[in-house]
Design an enzyme around this catalytic site. Structure first.
Site, mmCIF file in Angstrom:
data_model
loop_
_atom_site.group_PDB
_atom_site.id
_atom_site.type_symbol
_atom_site.label_atom_id
_atom_site.label_comp_id
_atom_site.label_asym_id
_atom_site.label_seq_id
_atom_site.Cartn_x
_atom_site.Cartn_y
_atom_site.Cartn_z
ATOM 1 N N LYS A 35 49.929 40.820 32.645
ATOM 2 C CA LYS A 35 49.572 40.311 34.564
ATOM 3 C C LYS A 35 50.526 39.010 33.821
ATOM 4 C CE LYS A 35 47.576 43.788 36.309
ATOM 5 N NZ LYS A 35 46.143 44.169 36.229
ATOM 6 N N TRP A 61 38.551 45.491 40.624
ATOM 7 C CA TRP A 61 38.137 45.315 39.129
ATOM 8 C C TRP A 61 36.632 44.401 38.647
ATOM 9 C CZ3 TRP A 61 41.358 47.338 37.105
ATOM 10 C CH2 TRP A 61 43.057 47.987 37.558
ATOM 11 N N ASP A 100 37.118 37.278 34.207
ATOM 12 C CA ASP A 100 38.095 38.311 33.903
ATOM 13 C C ASP A 100 39.214 37.241 34.164
ATOM 14 O OD1 ASP A 100 40.406 39.951 34.520
ATOM 15 O OD2 ASP A 100 38.816 41.351 34.892
HETATM 16 C C1 LIG Z 1 44.531 44.957 36.048
HETATM 17 C C2 LIG Z 1 43.012 43.791 36.320
HETATM 18 C C3 LIG Z 1 42.364 44.941 35.596
HETATM 19 C C4 LIG Z 1 42.677 46.028 34.536
HETATM 20 O O1 LIG Z 1 43.527 45.923 32.881
HETATM 21 P P1 LIG Z 1 43.827 46.674 31.986
HETATM 22 O O2 LIG Z 1 44.759 45.861 31.138
HETATM 23 O O3 LIG Z 1 44.861 48.017 32.948
HETATM 24 O O4 LIG Z 1 42.423 47.892 31.998
HETATM 25 C C5 LIG Z 1 40.981 44.623 35.407
HETATM 26 N N1 LIG Z 1 40.853 43.049 36.208
HETATM 27 C C6 LIG Z 1 41.241 42.280 36.844
HETATM 28 C C7 LIG Z 1 41.488 41.080 37.665
HETATM 29 C C8 LIG Z 1 43.114 43.228 36.503
HETATM 30 O O5 LIG Z 1 43.952 42.484 37.812
#
Ligand SMILES: *Cc1c(COP(=O)(O)O)cnc(C)c1O
Length: 354
Positions: A191, A100, A167
């Protein structure tokens, strides 16, 4: 029978939330209308949005500290570019701790110079880099707090005068941090917060408005802030359900209480991974994630048996990501200690059988 859902995302949410959300689909607050058929400009929905925004700040301890919470669309992946669009004037620093982060770097490069301050790519991201030097004069530093795929988690965040951007898609609201150290936090809902379709963005307002480029309205944080996160039709169901989860978390005792349970769950699974001779952990011990535990079977021949035993026990979603292999147990906030204990029992049963 309800399964023990270890999926990495979309993933488990509290059962009470599923129930309340499904009732609201049929008849929201006894209005004779569904939450997904009312106007997003109605008082009913505006109240939902405002409650979601204020609960997010409250749970992070950021009320009255110059932050705004937004519920946007496009996933965390959209934030990879929005962050750079709004904040990258000349040079930004990125810590590369997984796929990511890698994707975030790729997007940012479209807008300016990107310095990869540190990376753990050399060991397939099984650790968190430490002891790196941070260059001066960065527009911001970007990091990924929890690496969902690899099962590592940052415990000590980079310290510098540049704004820190994170993030937190897979560990937001899971542990106590001094969130005021961050200037911008984003997290895809699916998540640890709600259904897919919305992304929480928490921004310290004073970092905005410092770049020269023109920003399209839909990507401009200032526009979304000025419109109360309602510049266009928001993803009403995803926001509503996220709000329910945040309410559930507050009732649970907030981040402090959930952190305690998350640590218990992590201890339980990792002690089994370490003590059971059939398994080995993927991430280095000191960097292990409390959210996603990654491990493999030492003898792959046992895979079929183990998988069948998992299915038999009602365990879902433990297969590892293709770039790591093996297994990944995602233990987000809504997962109980009992569900983790069920998986641990299956692992020790396998040892007895093998
Ligand atoms: C799942 C995830 C993403 C991507 O998220 P989307 O909503 O599918 O764009 C980005 N960063 C992390 C750490 C993730 O676990």
């Amino acid at each position: 029978m309800k399964k023990h859902n270890f999926s990495a995302g979309p993933c488990i949410l509290p059962q009470e939330v599923f129930k309340e959300a499904s009732e609201a689909i049929l008849n929201y607050n006894d209005s004779g209308l569904s939450i997904i058929e009312i106007s997003h400009r109605s008082k009913d929905f505006v109240d939902v949005m405002e409650e979601a925004r204020s609960l997010a700040l409250e749970l992070l301890g950021l009320e009255g500290k110059g932050y705004k919470a937004l519920f946007l669309q496009g996933g965390a992946s959209m934030q990879f570019l929005s962050v750079a669009y709004n904040l990258l004037q000349s040079k930004a620093g990125y810590i590369n701790t997984g796929s990511w982060s890698d994707k975030a770097i790729k997007e940012a490069k479209l807008f300016g110079e990107v310095v990869e301050i540190a990376s753990s790519k050399d060991a397939n991201f099984n650790y968190i880099p430490k002891g790196y030097t941070i260059p001066k004069n960065l527009d911001y530093i970007h990091c990924t707090s929890n690496n969902t795929i690899f099962g590592t988690q940052i415990k000590d965040f980079p310290v510098s005068e540049a704004p820190l951007i994170c993030d937190m898609s897979s560990d937001i609201f899971s542990r106590q941090l001094d969130f005021s150290k961050f200037s911008l936090i984003y997290a895809g809902a699916q998540k640890n917060m709600g259904p897919a379709g919305t992304t929480l963005v928490v921004i310290k307002e004073d970092i905005l408005g410092k770049i020269e480029r023109q920003i399209p309205s839909m990507l401009d944080y200032k526009v979304h802030i000025s419109k109360g996160s309602m510049f266009n039709t928001p993803p009403v169901f995803a926001v509503y359900t996220s709000m329910l989860t945040l309410k559930w978390l507050k009732k649970f005792g907030g981040v402090e209480a959930i952190e305690e349970r998350n640590e218990k769950k992590a201890k339980l699974i990792y002690s089994e991974v370490d003590l059971n001779p059939l398994f080995k952990g993927f991430a280095v011990k000191e960097d292990r994630s409390t959210m996603n535990a990654t491990f493999t079977l030492i003898n792959e021949d046992l895979k079929e048996t183990f998988d069948a035993m998992c299915t038999e026990a009602g365990i879902n979603g433990v297969n590892g990501h293709r770039s790591v292999g093996g297994y990944r147990a995602s233990m987000y906030n809504a997962m109980t200690l009992e569900s983790v204990a069920t998986l641990v029992d299956v692992m020790s049963d396998l040892e007895r059988k093998a």
